[in-house]
Scaffold this active site. Structure first.
Site, PDB file in Angstrom:
ATOM      1  N   LYS A   1      -3.586  20.544  27.079  1.00 26.99           N
ATOM      2  CA  LYS A   1      -2.710  20.364  25.911  1.00 26.99           C
ATOM      3  C   LYS A   1      -1.240  20.347  26.345  1.00 26.99           C
ATOM      4  CE  LYS A   1      -1.612  24.073  23.335  1.00 26.99           C
ATOM      5  NZ  LYS A   1      -0.185  24.296  23.098  1.00 26.99           N
ATOM      6  N   ASN A   2      -0.859  21.276  27.202  1.00 31.94           N
ATOM      7  CA  ASN A   2       0.564  21.429  27.539  1.00 31.94           C
ATOM      8  C   ASN A   2       1.041  20.427  28.582  1.00 31.94           C
ATOM      9  OD1 ASN A   2       0.665  23.364  25.633  1.00 31.94           O
ATOM     10  ND2 ASN A   2       0.784  25.103  27.033  1.00 31.94           N
TER      11      ASN A   2
ATOM     12  N   CYS B   1       8.377  31.570  16.019  1.00 31.23           N
ATOM     13  CA  CYS B   1       6.948  31.504  15.671  1.00 31.23           C
ATOM     14  C   CYS B   1       6.416  32.920  15.837  1.00 31.23           C
ATOM     15  CB  CYS B   1       6.226  30.510  16.568  1.00 31.23           C
ATOM     16  SG  CYS B   1       6.030  31.102  18.238  1.00 31.23           S
TER      17      CYS B   1
ATOM     18  N   ARG C   1      11.920  32.184  20.432  1.00 31.40           N
ATOM     19  CA  ARG C   1      11.729  30.925  21.191  1.00 31.40           C
ATOM     20  C   ARG C   1      12.882  29.948  20.953  1.00 31.40           C
ATOM     21  NH1 ARG C   1       5.607  29.225  20.893  1.00 31.40           N
ATOM     22  NH2 ARG C   1       6.187  28.093  22.763  1.00 31.40           N
TER      23      ARG C   1
ATOM     24  N   ASP D   1       0.008  32.806  28.806  1.00 29.82           N
ATOM     25  CA  ASP D   1      -1.016  32.220  27.927  1.00 29.82           C
ATOM     26  C   ASP D   1      -2.401  32.761  28.207  1.00 29.82           C
ATOM     27  OD1 ASP D   1       0.443  28.883  27.705  1.00 29.82           O
ATOM     28  OD2 ASP D   1       0.955  30.799  26.778  1.00 29.82           O
TER      29      ASP D   1
ATOM     30  N   ARG E   1      -5.825  24.289  17.457  1.00 33.69           N
ATOM     31  CA  ARG E   1      -4.599  23.701  18.031  1.00 33.69           C
ATOM     32  C   ARG E   1      -4.759  23.492  19.524  1.00 33.69           C
ATOM     33  NH1 ARG E   1       0.917  26.363  16.386  1.00 33.69           N
ATOM     34  NH2 ARG E   1       1.447  24.592  17.714  1.00 33.69           N
TER      35      ARG E   1
HETATM   36  C1  EPZ Z   1       5.596  26.593  27.018  1.00 34.66           C
HETATM   37  O1  EPZ Z   1       6.347  27.000  25.893  1.00 34.66           O
HETATM   38  C2  EPZ Z   1       4.159  26.461  26.537  1.00 34.66           C
HETATM   39  N1  EPZ Z   1       4.085  25.419  25.505  1.00 34.66           N
HETATM   40  C3  EPZ Z   1       3.686  27.801  25.990  1.00 34.66           C
HETATM   41  O2  EPZ Z   1       2.312  27.660  25.641  1.00 34.66           O
HETATM   42  C4  EPZ Z   1       3.795  28.843  27.091  1.00 34.66           C
HETATM   43  O3  EPZ Z   1       3.430  30.104  26.566  1.00 34.66           O
HETATM   44  C5  EPZ Z   1       5.234  28.894  27.611  1.00 34.66           C
HETATM   45  O4  EPZ Z   1       5.646  27.592  28.052  1.00 34.66           O
HETATM   46  C6  EPZ Z   1       5.413  29.855  28.775  1.00 34.66           C
HETATM   47  O5  EPZ Z   1       4.563  29.477  29.813  1.00 34.66           O
HETATM   48  C7  EPZ Z   1       4.080  24.129  25.894  1.00 34.66           C
HETATM   49  O6  EPZ Z   1       4.153  23.792  27.069  1.00 34.66           O
HETATM   50  C8  EPZ Z   1       3.968  23.110  24.789  1.00 34.66           C
HETATM   51  P1  EPZ Z   1       9.479  28.554  27.697  1.00 34.66           P
HETATM   52  P2  EPZ Z   1       7.959  26.956  25.968  1.00 34.66           P
HETATM   53  O7  EPZ Z   1      10.613  27.697  27.282  1.00 34.66           O
HETATM   54  O8  EPZ Z   1       8.407  25.858  26.841  1.00 34.66           O
HETATM   55  C9  EPZ Z   1      12.917  31.662  26.685  1.00 34.66           C
HETATM   56  C10 EPZ Z   1       0.439  27.819  24.285  1.00 34.66           C
HETATM   57  O9  EPZ Z   1      -0.189  28.830  23.966  1.00 34.66           O
HETATM   58  N2  EPZ Z   1      13.747  30.486  26.390  1.00 34.66           N
HETATM   59  O10 EPZ Z   1       8.942  28.422  29.076  1.00 34.66           O
HETATM   60  O11 EPZ Z   1       8.465  27.011  24.553  1.00 34.66           O
HETATM   61  C11 EPZ Z   1      11.765  31.809  25.702  1.00 34.66           C
HETATM   62  O12 EPZ Z   1      12.178  32.505  24.545  1.00 34.66           O
HETATM   63  C12 EPZ Z   1       1.946  27.824  24.255  1.00 34.66           C
HETATM   64  O13 EPZ Z   1      -0.074  26.755  24.676  1.00 34.66           O
HETATM   65  C13 EPZ Z   1      15.066  30.662  25.984  1.00 34.66           C
HETATM   66  O14 EPZ Z   1      15.547  31.779  25.843  1.00 34.66           O
HETATM   67  O15 EPZ Z   1       8.282  28.340  26.667  1.00 34.66           O
HETATM   68  C14 EPZ Z   1      10.757  32.585  26.513  1.00 34.66           C
HETATM   69  O16 EPZ Z   1      11.094  33.953  26.452  1.00 34.66           O
HETATM   70  C15 EPZ Z   1       2.476  29.094  23.625  1.00 34.66           C
HETATM   71  N3  EPZ Z   1      15.821  29.562  25.722  1.00 34.66           N
HETATM   72  C16 EPZ Z   1      10.976  32.079  27.945  1.00 34.66           C
HETATM   73  O17 EPZ Z   1      12.270  31.478  27.941  1.00 34.66           O
HETATM   74  C17 EPZ Z   1      15.335  28.286  25.877  1.00 34.66           C
HETATM   75  O18 EPZ Z   1      16.090  27.315  25.645  1.00 34.66           O
HETATM   76  C18 EPZ Z   1       9.972  31.031  28.408  1.00 34.66           C
HETATM   77  O19 EPZ Z   1       9.868  30.081  27.385  1.00 34.66           O
HETATM   78  C19 EPZ Z   1      13.995  28.118  26.294  1.00 34.66           C
HETATM   79  C20 EPZ Z   1      13.230  29.232  26.563  1.00 34.66           C
END
Ligand code: EPZ
Length: 423
Positions: A22-23, A118, A123, A308, A400
């Site tokens: 998915k990702n 969420c 996020r 995850d 999802r």
């Molecule tokens: C991706 O989300 C995945 N989703 C998530 O999977 C996964 O949990 C996550 O990466 C971490 O591995 C997809 O790829 C579609 P991040 P993403 O940006 O990109 C902070 C699932 O279950 N952050 O890597 O949204 C954020 O708050 C989903 O399939 C900022 O502060 O996660 C978090 O604490 C859930 N500012 C950390 O970084 C930003 O601009 C990592 O988030 C971006 C992120």
């Protein structure tokens, strides 16, 4: 809303084919916006989130046809003066933000609804926006929308240092850089396999991306890209979920179509807990002949233990011998499965980002509520091992991210059925 009803006690046995990731599918479908023409994506999982992304591309004027695991995108210029990713779609799926990079790179402007927080955390997308500003874009937050405009008309390459590794932040800016003028360097980039997969697709489209999978990615911008035909890699998180289910039920399962290298951290923790995890042909075999023992972990960006998989591993620890501690370092609120597991007889105590699990002999079946995708998966695993019947409510969360979960589990010997929800 449907529920899943599970009769616990079966030991999972047999083989299961892991679906496309998915990702990886979500950023790759967004990348189709970078190049006009006929794209074909294979091994795309049939999931709600893929359906939402298809809807989003259609609202952007793209012709998207989903036939089983094949998605054809006839990409053409977005007809609107300003491409918009609307609130009603972004609120369903935060990953909609992945169209931002391609749209700004291709059209010099885009409005994307700010993805609200969420269940698992705030996020924010500040890193995505900081990167686009470094590349010459102006960003305004107005009426719940991110409004991005490039005064010069085209992004220019830049050096971007992320404050923390962000998966979709890295993907958004890598895609944007592919059509920017000049070189972009992404420092402290996310190293997830899905980032590498997107880079492979961009390079097949004619881009020049080096270093994906490491923390420094260099992209030489180009003027135009070509449509692509690509088969999506297997889903390492779906695989990890079935690995946890096999070990939790003391079963013996062969997962087909997975890349073992993507599961090193999960395999290491499961072995530490006493499961047997081995490569077998094109797959991974998991069994747990004896009792499991407690193993502690911290979630971390790849190649660390994936957030995850945190909820799924926690269920494994609920009936392991001893005490384990699980620290969730990525998201601030990713323990919503804990109260539900405790209602099933687990003994889990949460202080801040640390959950302490005391293994118990057995869990009891109960009605439990799904809250987010991976928490739902952990409740299904708990239902598989519990005494009696478990009903997981609001199973749309699971749909999802898990393709045909009840069919795959039934094939492995589980007693599980989808029942229409009363709510
Ligand atoms: C991706 O989300 C995945 N989703 C998530 O999977 C996964 O949990 C996550 O990466 C971490 O591995 C997809 O790829 C579609 P991040 P993403 O940006 O990109 C902070 C699932 O279950 N952050 O890597 O949204 C954020 O708050 C989903 O399939 C900022 O502060 O996660 C978090 O604490 C859930 N500012 C950390 O970084 C930003 O601009 C990592 O988030 C971006 C992120």
């Amino acid at each position: 809303m449907d529920n899943l009803r599970i009769q616990g006690g079966a030991q999972l046995r047999g083989r299961v084919r892991i679906s496309g990731a998915k990702n990886a599918a979500l950023p790759i479908l967004s990348a189709a916006l970078l190049a006009d023409g006929d794209h074909r994506f294979r091994n795309v999982p049939e999931l709600r989130d893929v359906g939402t992304m298809a809807k989003l591309l259609r609202t952007l004027g793209q012709d998207v046809r989903v036939a089983g695991n094949v998605v054809d995108v006839q990409s053409r210029p977005v007809p609107d003066a300003v491409p918009v990713a609307p609130y009603e779609l972004v609120k369903q799926m935060r990953a909609s933000v992945l169209v931002l990079g391609p749209l700004v790179a291709r059209y010099g402007r885009a409005h994307v609804s700010l993805p609200g927080g969420c269940a698992i955390g705030a996020r924010p997308i500040d890193q995505h926006l900081k990167g686009l500003e470094a590349m010459g874009a102006q960003v305004v937050l107005e009426h719940g929308y991110v409004k991005v405009e490039v005064p010069s008309g085209r992004l220019r390459g830049a050096e971007i240092v992320f404050d923390m590794p962000t998966v979709t932040g890295t993907e958004n800016l890598m895609a944007a850089a592919a059509l920017a003028r000049g070189r972009t360097t992404l420092v402290n980039a996310a190293r997830e396999p899905e980032v590498e997969e997107l880079a492979r697709v961009l390079n097949k489209m004619g881009a020049s991306v080096e270093g994906a999978g490491t923390d420094v990615i260099v992209v030489e911008g180009t003027d135009a890209l070509q449509p692509v035909d690509h088969a999506i890699m297997a889903d390492r998180i779906e695989a990890g979920t079935y690995m946890a289910a096999a070990a939790a039920t003391r079963g013996d399962v062969l997962l087909e179509g997975v890349t073992f290298e993507h599961l090193e951290a999960v395999a290491a923790k499961m072995r530490q807990a006493g499961a047997v995890v081995e490569r077998e042909g094109e797959g991974v075999r998991v069994c747990a002949p004896g009792p499991l023992r407690a193993a502690s972990l911290q979630t971390a960006p790849h190649p660390g233990f994936p957030t995850d998989m945190q909820a799924q591993f926690m269920v494994l620890m609920c009936t392991a011998q001893g005490r384990s501690t699980i620290v969730e370092n990525i998201f601030e609120n990713r323990f919503m499965h804990v109260p539900e597991l405790n209602r099933m007889g687990a003994r889990i105590d949460v202080v801040g980002r640390t959950a302490t699990v005391e293994g118990v002999d057995a869990l009891q079946g109960a009605q439990v509520m799904a809250t987010d995708l991976r928490a739902s998966a952990s409740l299904v695993i708990a239902g598989l091992v519990a005494d009696g019947v478990t009903e997981v409510l609001r199973v749309y969360h699971i749909d999802r991210g898990y393709e045909r979960i009840e069919q795959k589990l039934s094939q492995l010997g589980a007693t599980i059925e989808r029942v229409p929800g009363r709510a």
